[in-house]
Design a protein around this motif. Structure first.
Motif, mmCIF file in Angstrom:
data_model
loop_
_atom_site.group_PDB
_atom_site.id
_atom_site.type_symbol
_atom_site.label_atom_id
_atom_site.label_comp_id
_atom_site.label_asym_id
_atom_site.label_seq_id
_atom_site.Cartn_x
_atom_site.Cartn_y
_atom_site.Cartn_z
ATOM 1 N N SER A 302 3.267 21.169 11.586
ATOM 2 C CA SER A 302 3.047 19.765 11.295
ATOM 3 C C SER A 302 4.387 19.039 11.287
ATOM 4 N N VAL A 303 4.385 17.800 11.673
ATOM 5 C CA VAL A 303 5.631 17.047 11.733
ATOM 6 C C VAL A 303 5.673 16.036 10.600
ATOM 7 N N ARG A 304 6.888 15.548 10.341
ATOM 8 C CA ARG A 304 7.049 14.516 9.307
ATOM 9 C C ARG A 304 6.278 13.274 9.725
ATOM 10 N N ASP A 305 5.309 12.861 8.911
ATOM 11 C CA ASP A 305 4.412 11.785 9.334
ATOM 12 C C ASP A 305 4.106 10.776 8.227
ATOM 13 N N ALA A 306 4.898 10.805 7.138
ATOM 14 C CA ALA A 306 4.631 9.872 6.040
ATOM 15 C C ALA A 306 5.942 9.241 5.580
ATOM 16 N N ARG A 307 5.847 7.981 5.153
ATOM 17 C CA ARG A 307 7.031 7.244 4.696
ATOM 18 C C ARG A 307 6.612 6.350 3.536
ATOM 19 N N HIS A 308 7.269 6.503 2.386
ATOM 20 C CA HIS A 308 6.914 5.739 1.199
ATOM 21 C C HIS A 308 8.175 5.259 0.485
ATOM 22 N N ARG A 309 8.043 4.118 -0.171
ATOM 23 C CA ARG A 309 9.146 3.590 -0.963
ATOM 24 C C ARG A 309 8.876 3.861 -2.433
ATOM 25 N N ILE A 310 9.813 4.536 -3.082
ATOM 26 C CA ILE A 310 9.724 4.811 -4.516
ATOM 27 C C ILE A 310 10.983 4.243 -5.151
ATOM 28 N N GLY A 311 10.804 3.262 -6.011
ATOM 29 C CA GLY A 311 11.962 2.556 -6.556
ATOM 30 C C GLY A 311 12.614 1.722 -5.465
ATOM 31 N N TYR A 312 13.901 1.932 -5.257
ATOM 32 C CA TYR A 312 14.632 1.188 -4.225
ATOM 33 C C TYR A 312 14.892 2.035 -2.981
ATOM 34 N N THR A 327 -12.189 13.890 -7.765
ATOM 35 C CA THR A 327 -11.271 12.764 -7.651
ATOM 36 C C THR A 327 -10.351 12.978 -6.461
ATOM 37 N N ARG A 328 -10.262 11.973 -5.604
ATOM 38 C CA ARG A 328 -9.390 12.070 -4.434
ATOM 39 C C ARG A 328 -7.942 11.941 -4.862
ATOM 40 N N VAL A 329 -7.128 12.911 -4.486
ATOM 41 C CA VAL A 329 -5.720 12.929 -4.872
ATOM 42 C C VAL A 329 -4.860 13.051 -3.618
ATOM 43 N N GLU A 330 -3.843 12.211 -3.519
ATOM 44 C CA GLU A 330 -2.889 12.290 -2.420
ATOM 45 C C GLU A 330 -1.556 12.773 -2.961
ATOM 46 N N ALA A 331 -1.031 13.835 -2.363
ATOM 47 C CA ALA A 331 0.268 14.386 -2.769
ATOM 48 C C ALA A 331 1.265 14.192 -1.632
ATOM 49 N N PHE A 332 2.503 13.919 -1.993
ATOM 50 C CA PHE A 332 3.544 13.633 -1.009
ATOM 51 C C PHE A 332 4.788 14.453 -1.343
ATOM 52 N N SER A 333 5.372 15.095 -0.343
ATOM 53 C CA SER A 333 6.656 15.777 -0.524
ATOM 54 C C SER A 333 7.599 15.299 0.563
ATOM 55 N N GLY A 334 8.822 15.028 0.175
ATOM 56 C CA GLY A 334 9.764 14.515 1.158
ATOM 57 C C GLY A 334 11.154 14.389 0.583
ATOM 58 N N MET A 335 12.002 13.673 1.303
ATOM 59 C CA MET A 335 13.374 13.459 0.876
ATOM 60 C C MET A 335 13.821 12.070 1.304
ATOM 61 N N ALA A 336 14.912 11.608 0.724
ATOM 62 C CA ALA A 336 15.423 10.279 1.049
ATOM 63 C C ALA A 336 15.659 10.165 2.551
ATOM 64 N N PRO A 369 5.502 4.063 -10.121
ATOM 65 C CA PRO A 369 4.508 3.000 -9.931
ATOM 66 C C PRO A 369 3.714 3.205 -8.653
ATOM 67 N N GLN A 370 2.404 3.028 -8.742
ATOM 68 C CA GLN A 370 1.466 3.142 -7.625
ATOM 69 C C GLN A 370 1.289 4.577 -7.139
ATOM 70 N N TRP A 371 1.983 5.523 -7.763
ATOM 71 C CA TRP A 371 1.869 6.912 -7.341
ATOM 72 C C TRP A 371 1.337 7.813 -8.447
ATOM 73 N N ALA A 375 8.105 14.156 -9.426
ATOM 74 C CA ALA A 375 9.088 15.167 -9.820
ATOM 75 C C ALA A 375 10.269 15.066 -8.854
ATOM 76 N N PHE A 376 11.395 14.566 -9.344
ATOM 77 C CA PHE A 376 12.616 14.500 -8.559
ATOM 78 C C PHE A 376 13.549 15.601 -9.052
ATOM 79 N N PRO A 377 13.856 16.572 -8.193
ATOM 80 C CA PRO A 377 14.609 17.743 -8.650
ATOM 81 C C PRO A 377 16.082 17.444 -8.839
ATOM 82 N N SER A 378 16.702 18.241 -9.714
ATOM 83 C CA SER A 378 18.155 18.212 -9.829
ATOM 84 C C SER A 378 18.781 19.159 -8.829
ATOM 85 N N SER A 379 17.957 20.029 -8.242
ATOM 86 C CA SER A 379 18.453 20.925 -7.193
ATOM 87 C C SER A 379 18.220 20.266 -5.848
#
Length: 380
Positions: A302-312, A327-336, A369-371, A375-379
């Motif tokens: 699968s390729v990177r196919d999602a883009r979301h703004r969290i904070g700034y 309950t429908r749940v959407e999970a997102f994993s990614g990086m800046a 907000p809206q999500w 979980a933003f890792p320190s690693s």
């Protein structure tokens, strides 16, 4: 720690794990099955829910193997960060790293049945020597009734086997590499309990150049390092000097090994964000370069196919939609997005420098907000 933070720790560490043909993206989404197994218990501490204490033996065994490992790995990361607060921490699957230099000959690169650690944790800071820790993680799901319980015996055996596995890896010379051995009791009387053993050592990796053949941007050639009789054990406890099988990184290859860790970590970050062929540039043939060049398996191609703004900040990655009690749940994993683009272009050293510069700008809350839960890792 929140349930989603715990599952995120395990997901990031297993994106390159070779647990079958579905390595990669399919691996780290498996953590979602434990969303209902964890909740805040007495005193606000994380504990198992009624579903998490399900008596089905197969479910318990799987939970001990995966969720128990997640707890141990989360504690190991926190231990390293507490010892080196000025550093960022990267967790890498040990098999994915060792394949580049110790794979056995044959049609499919493998380490065989050789005992080995589960993970490497690297504490690093740009422009300075980094440190590597050998980590083993195990879990048991026995019902504890007293301190001499079956769970205690299982933990002792797990730590003993973990010591055997950890002692198979040595950086530079015998017995100088720090180790963290973790065993999680999921049904301990005191709640979820992580037992830990530590072996001291320096585990130093040399400072790399920001560019050129000594940097992590340089494409690596594989090594065929000696495994049989690689370790020379000194004469101790009345025994003669002898040789032993093991994963030894010779002194002259330590710089190369540091580059390997950084490049494998970059591949793991891209895999967590759902990248496809871009991952291949950071892996050697034995590590699975061909697997990512040829998109042949649905779960991992699968390729990177999602883009979301969290904070700034804009984040790019991949998402998954599932049902949780209808309950429908959407999970997102990614990086800046900024960091993602650096890795896509092959800039590992630039990525590390920028990630370090941004380390104090990541959100620290438990929800977005809206999500909802985040979980933003320190690693990294």
């Amino acid at each position: 720690m929140t349930p989603w933070n715990l599952l995120g720790v395990f997901a990031r560490a297993t994106t390159l794990a070779r647990h079958g043909r579905g390595r990669g993206l399919a691996e780290h989404w498996q953590g979602l099955k434990y969303c209902q197994a964890l909740a805040a218990g007495p005193g606000g501490y994380l504990s198992l829910t009624a579903e998490g204490e399900s008596p089905e033996l197969s479910y318990r065994a799987m939970q001990a193997r995966e969720l128990g490992r997640a707890f141990g790995l989360a504690v190991a990361e926190r231990v390293v960060r507490s010892c080196f607060p000025a550093c960022l921490v990267s967790t890498l699957d040990a098999e994915a790293v060792l394949l580049a230099s110790f794979a056995r000959s044959g049609p499919r690169p493998t380490l065989g049945a050789r005992p080995r650690p589960d993970f490497f944790i690297e504490a690093w800071r740009p422009g300075e020597p980094s440190r590597i820790f050998v980590v083993t993680v195990n879990g048991n799901h026995q019902i504890a009734t007293k301190r001499t319980s079956k769970a205690d015996r299982s933990t002792s055996k797990q730590l003993a086997r973990a010591s055997e596995r950890a002692e198979q890896f040595h950086l530079g010379q015998w017995n100088t590499t720090p180790c963290l051995l973790m065993s999680t009791e999921l049904l301990a009387m005191e709640g979820i309990t992580i037992n830990a053993l530590r072996a001291p050592g320096e585990g130093l990796l040399p400072t790399r150049t920001a560019e050129g053949s000594g940097s992590a941007d340089h494409v690596l050639t594989e090594r065929n390092l000696l495994y049989a009789g690689a370790l020379r054990l000194p004469a101790i406890d009345g025994r003669r000097e002898r040789s032993q099988d093991g994963f030894l990184i010779p002194r002259k290859e330590i710089g190369w090994f540091g580059q390997l860790l950084a490049r494998t970590g970059a591949a793991g970050q891209l895999a967590f964000a759902g990248a496809g062929t871009e991952i291949a540039q950071y892996l050697t043939v034995k590590q699975g370069h061909k697997h990512y060049v040829q998109q042949t398996f649905a779960g991992s191609s699968s390729v990177r196919d999602a883009r979301h703004r969290i904070g700034y900040t804009w984040y790019v990655g991949t998402d998954q939609v599932f049902r949780l009690n209808r309950t429908r749940v959407e999970a997102f994993s990614g990086m800046a997005e900024e960091l993602y683009e650096l890795l896509v272009k092959g800039g590992v050293e630039a990525y590390r420098q920028r990630a370090y510069d941004l380390r104090n700008t990541l959100p620290t809350g438990a929800s977005a907000p809206q999500w909802g839960p985040e979980a933003f890792p320190s690693s990294v």
